[in-house]
Design an enzyme around this catalytic site. Structure first.
Site, PDB file in Angstrom:
ATOM      1  N   LYS A  76       0.439  -1.213   0.334  1.00 29.87           N
ATOM      2  CA  LYS A  76       0.093  -0.503  -0.137  1.00 29.87           C
ATOM      3  C   LYS A  76       1.070   1.074  -0.165  1.00 29.87           C
ATOM      4  CE  LYS A  76      -4.233   0.655  -0.038  1.00 29.87           C
ATOM      5  NZ  LYS A  76      -5.897   0.557  -0.149  1.00 29.87           N
TER       6      LYS A  76
ATOM      7  N   ASP B 280      -7.239   4.014  -4.522  1.00 29.75           N
ATOM      8  CA  ASP B 280      -8.019   4.588  -2.382  1.00 29.75           C
ATOM      9  C   ASP B 280      -8.480   5.193  -2.769  1.00 29.75           C
ATOM     10  OD1 ASP B 280      -8.105   2.394  -0.167  1.00 29.75           O
ATOM     11  OD2 ASP B 280      -7.814   4.488   0.406  1.00 29.75           O
TER      12      ASP B 280
HETATM   13  P1  NDP Z   1     -12.683   8.207  -2.340  1.00 31.84           P
HETATM   14  O1  NDP Z   1     -12.244   9.184  -2.421  1.00 31.84           O
HETATM   15  O2  NDP Z   1     -13.523   7.627  -4.026  1.00 31.84           O
HETATM   16  O3  NDP Z   1     -13.567   8.159  -1.425  1.00 31.84           O
HETATM   17  C1  NDP Z   1     -14.493   8.376   0.093  1.00 31.84           C
HETATM   18  C2  NDP Z   1     -14.915   8.956   0.323  1.00 31.84           C
HETATM   19  O4  NDP Z   1     -15.322   8.184   2.376  1.00 31.84           O
HETATM   20  C3  NDP Z   1     -15.379  10.247   0.522  1.00 31.84           C
HETATM   21  O5  NDP Z   1     -17.024  10.533  -0.175  1.00 31.84           O
HETATM   22  C4  NDP Z   1     -15.050  10.428   1.455  1.00 31.84           C
HETATM   23  O6  NDP Z   1     -15.336  12.571   1.751  1.00 31.84           O
HETATM   24  C5  NDP Z   1     -15.767   9.954   2.750  1.00 31.84           C
HETATM   25  N1  NDP Z   1     -14.451  10.436   3.733  1.00 31.84           N
HETATM   26  C6  NDP Z   1     -12.950   9.730   3.407  1.00 31.84           C
HETATM   27  N2  NDP Z   1     -12.023  10.072   4.055  1.00 31.84           N
HETATM   28  C7  NDP Z   1     -13.001  10.459   5.019  1.00 31.84           C
HETATM   29  C8  NDP Z   1     -12.829  11.411   6.837  1.00 31.84           C
HETATM   30  N3  NDP Z   1     -11.669  10.989   7.596  1.00 31.84           N
HETATM   31  N4  NDP Z   1     -14.076  11.347   7.441  1.00 31.84           N
HETATM   32  C9  NDP Z   1     -14.949  10.842   6.691  1.00 31.84           C
HETATM   33  N5  NDP Z   1     -14.894  11.004   5.280  1.00 31.84           N
HETATM   34  C10 NDP Z   1     -14.509  10.381   4.931  1.00 31.84           C
HETATM   35  O7  NDP Z   1     -12.309   6.593  -2.114  1.00 31.84           O
HETATM   36  P2  NDP Z   1     -12.830   5.875  -2.274  1.00 31.84           P
HETATM   37  O8  NDP Z   1     -14.511   4.857  -2.529  1.00 31.84           O
HETATM   38  O9  NDP Z   1     -11.787   4.742  -3.405  1.00 31.84           O
HETATM   39  O10 NDP Z   1     -12.755   4.456  -0.523  1.00 31.84           O
HETATM   40  C11 NDP Z   1     -13.452   4.442   0.274  1.00 31.84           C
HETATM   41  C12 NDP Z   1     -13.288   3.191   1.136  1.00 31.84           C
HETATM   42  O11 NDP Z   1     -12.965   1.686   0.099  1.00 31.84           O
HETATM   43  C13 NDP Z   1     -11.106   3.718   1.519  1.00 31.84           C
HETATM   44  O12 NDP Z   1     -11.486   2.905   3.191  1.00 31.84           O
HETATM   45  C14 NDP Z   1     -10.417   2.579   0.798  1.00 31.84           C
HETATM   46  O13 NDP Z   1      -9.650   2.379   1.186  1.00 31.84           O
HETATM   47  C15 NDP Z   1     -12.236   1.578   0.784  1.00 31.84           C
HETATM   48  N6  NDP Z   1     -11.814   0.439  -0.765  1.00 31.84           N
HETATM   49  C16 NDP Z   1     -11.397   1.103  -1.989  1.00 31.84           C
HETATM   50  C17 NDP Z   1     -11.829   0.234  -2.886  1.00 31.84           C
HETATM   51  C18 NDP Z   1     -10.899   1.627  -3.896  1.00 31.84           C
HETATM   52  O14 NDP Z   1     -10.892   0.243  -5.268  1.00 31.84           O
HETATM   53  N7  NDP Z   1     -11.205   1.879  -4.747  1.00 31.84           N
HETATM   54  C19 NDP Z   1     -10.887  -1.723  -2.883  1.00 31.84           C
HETATM   55  C20 NDP Z   1     -11.189  -1.404  -1.159  1.00 31.84           C
HETATM   56  C21 NDP Z   1     -11.303  -1.258  -0.422  1.00 31.84           C
HETATM   57  P3  NDP Z   1     -14.816  13.482   1.413  1.00 31.84           P
HETATM   58  O15 NDP Z   1     -14.535  13.511  -0.030  1.00 31.84           O
HETATM   59  O16 NDP Z   1     -15.686  14.601   2.580  1.00 31.84           O
HETATM   60  O17 NDP Z   1     -13.304  13.512   1.864  1.00 31.84           O
HETATM   61  O1  2IT Z   2      -7.956  -1.698  -0.453  1.00 29.90           O
HETATM   62  C1  2IT Z   2      -7.888  -2.231  -1.868  1.00 29.90           C
HETATM   63  O2  2IT Z   2      -8.786  -3.226  -1.819  1.00 29.90           O
HETATM   64  C2  2IT Z   2      -7.626  -1.539  -3.122  1.00 29.90           C
HETATM   65  N1  2IT Z   2      -7.694   0.163  -2.330  1.00 29.90           N
HETATM   66  C3  2IT Z   2      -7.410  -1.416  -4.086  1.00 29.90           C
HETATM   67  C4  2IT Z   2      -6.432  -2.184  -5.006  1.00 29.90           C
HETATM   68  C5  2IT Z   2      -6.249  -2.356  -5.349  1.00 29.90           C
HETATM   69  O3  2IT Z   2      -4.699  -2.654  -6.088  1.00 29.90           O
HETATM   70  O4  2IT Z   2      -6.835  -2.800  -7.335  1.00 29.90           O
END
Ligand code: NDP
Ligand code: 2IT
Length: 444
Positions: A125, A165
């Protein structure tokens, strides 16, 4: 913890102040007690001591020039945690809260998640304390180029393959991919989550959210429940949340709430997802902008208040520790019967305890959100083969992978005497694959 408490103590002493990393290792080590007992050879080979120590940690300076000509300096990270079953694989997070402990917790979780996908990917990561919010496209580009200028020497399609992420979506991946290609003078699938015109895979954008719903549908069906006719609350409104909402709706659920760090919206008639996509994906706006389009909805500034909305299914899809014990108690009191973690470690240990005690169907992050990285693995396969599969083909594979993860995790939970504890099942099943590989490869 008995057998593994000294491993945990070493983690705490060796990594002072890294509280999220301590939390993630503790949760895994607690689940692994019965494994340590049943397979003493793992302890003898130092598997537990080795698996909590990253193979390599890289920290670097990221200087860039903002639109007013001022020099800005951020800090970049890549933690290459474990490569026993494949090249390091995992996302990059750009958020002001990023520090080494957060990247390490994410990298550690990624080892087991990637193992559960059944694809050959190790765990890693990275990220930066850079905040893309409020920056111009030019600033984001210059930052991404500077970040990649250093990262490029540490990654490669057979070494380490980053992805997105929080704060890293297709725009950022595009800028980083461009810089990598220029530096290396090579066209390789070194990043996943790429645009469809230059090596990306169909369904990667949707994969984490869709996969979460596929996993939860399996878990719920096993208990006679489903999305059909259920009320769903989803935190966040980023990549994971939006496509979790889309699939939950396709499966017959009614999504009534979404949030961002400034608050949540509640639309009792069901959220209008096209409006959300326009606000979040096209305009890069805030969740409160939804009120301009749907004035009858409600907006509240209290981000955590979202868990007090009565629902059948809760899908935390924002960030770590966003749902604590008190929130869990309120969800249970309101009749919530299933919780699926789209985010990484969104539930505090206290919250997980409440869910398990109350027999809530609980889909732990490592299993439930593995669809994103699994589809990244499918993107890597397509890049290696120099071809691209259609939407149906990738979606079918994703569905099959999530179904298999559910089967593996629930079977493992049963085997270790705790059939409803999918968190334990996920930790053990993910660990066993990596542990066997480490044992076979000697002390390295
Ligand atoms: P994005 O940046 O697209 O969206 C993040 C969302 O979460 C936004 O709505 C953001 O609000 C909110 N957020 C982030 N940090 C905070 C915080 N500290 N407090 C409150 N709200 C917060 O990210 P993703 O949707 O890609 O990721 C969301 C979660 O999913 C993370 O935990 C990530 O690790 C996990 N994840 C993502 C994957 C992927 O493929 N993208 C795969 C597996 C897990 P704001 O805009 O106000 O910051
Ligand atoms: O937390 C996760 O699994 C991700 N942000 C996706 C990682 C990836 O390599 O697609």
């Amino acid at each position: 913890m008995k057998l593994l408490s000294s491993v945990y103590d070493t983690v705490v002493n060796r990594n002072p102040g890294e509280k999220e990393f301590h939390q993630a290792t503790r949760e895994v080590l607690e689940s692994l007690e019965p494994v340590a007992k049943r397979y003493p050879e793992y302890g003898k080979a130092g598997i537990f001591d080795r698996i909590v120590e990253p193979e390599r940690q890289i920290i670097f300076r990221v200087p860039w020039v903002d639109d007013s000509g001022r020099v800005q300096v951020n800090r970049g990270y890549r933690v290459q945690f474990n490569s026993a079953i494949g090249p390091y694989k995992g996302g990059l997070r750009f958020h002001p809260s990023v520090n080494l402990g957060i990247i390490k917790f994410l990298g550690f979780e990624q080892i087991f998640k990637n193992a559960l996908t059944t694809l050959p990917m190790g765990g890693g990561k990275g990220g930066s304390d850079f905040d893309p919010k409020g920056k111009s496209d030019g600033e984001v580009m210059r930052f991404c180029q500077s970040f990649m200028f250093e990262l490029a020497r540490h990654i490669g399609p057979d070494t380490d393959v980053p992805a997105g992420d929080i704060g890293v979506g297709s725009r950022e991946i595009g800028y980083m991919f461009g810089m990598y290609r220029k530096i290396g003078n090579q066209y390789t699938g070194v990043l996943t989550g790429k645009g469809l015109d230059y090596g990306g895979s169909l369904v990667r954008i949707e994969a984490t959210g869709y996969g979460l719903c596929y996993f939860m549908e399996e878990a719920m069906n096993a208990k006679g429940k489903s999305f059909e006719g259920s009320t769903v609350v989803i935190s966040g409104s980023g990549n994971v949340a939006i496509y979790a909402a889309e699939k939950a709706m396709q499966l017959g659920g009614k999504v009534v709430a979404l949030s961002d760090s400034n608050g949540y919206i509640y639309d009792k008639d069901g959220i209008d997802l096209d409006t959300i996509k326009r606000i979040k994906e096209t305009d890069r706006g805030r969740i409160r902008d939804y009120m301009k389009h749907r004035p009858h909805a409600e907006f509240s500034e209290d981000f955590k208040g979202i868990w007090s909305i009565p629902c059948d299914i809760a899908l935390p899809c924002a960030t770590q520790n966003e749902l604590d014990q008190r929130d869990a108690e309120i969800l249970v009191l309101n009749g919530c019967f299933a919780v699926g973690e789209g985010a990484n470690m969104p539930s505090t240990p206290g919250a997980v305890e409440v869910f398990l005690k109350n027999r809530v169907i609980f889909g732990p992050a490592k299993a439930a959100n593995a669809g994103g990285v699994a589809t990244s693995g499918l993107e890597m396969s397509q890049n290696s083969m120099r071809l691209s599969w259609g939407f149906e083909e990738v979606d079918t594979r994703l569905k099959e992978i999530m179904r298999n993860i559910y089967r593996n995790v629930s079977q493992t939970a049963r085997e270790f005497g705790n059939p409803d504890n999918l968190a334990m099942g996920a930790n053990i099943a993910g660990f066993m694959k990596v542990a066997r590989a480490m044992l076979a490869q000697g002390i390295i």
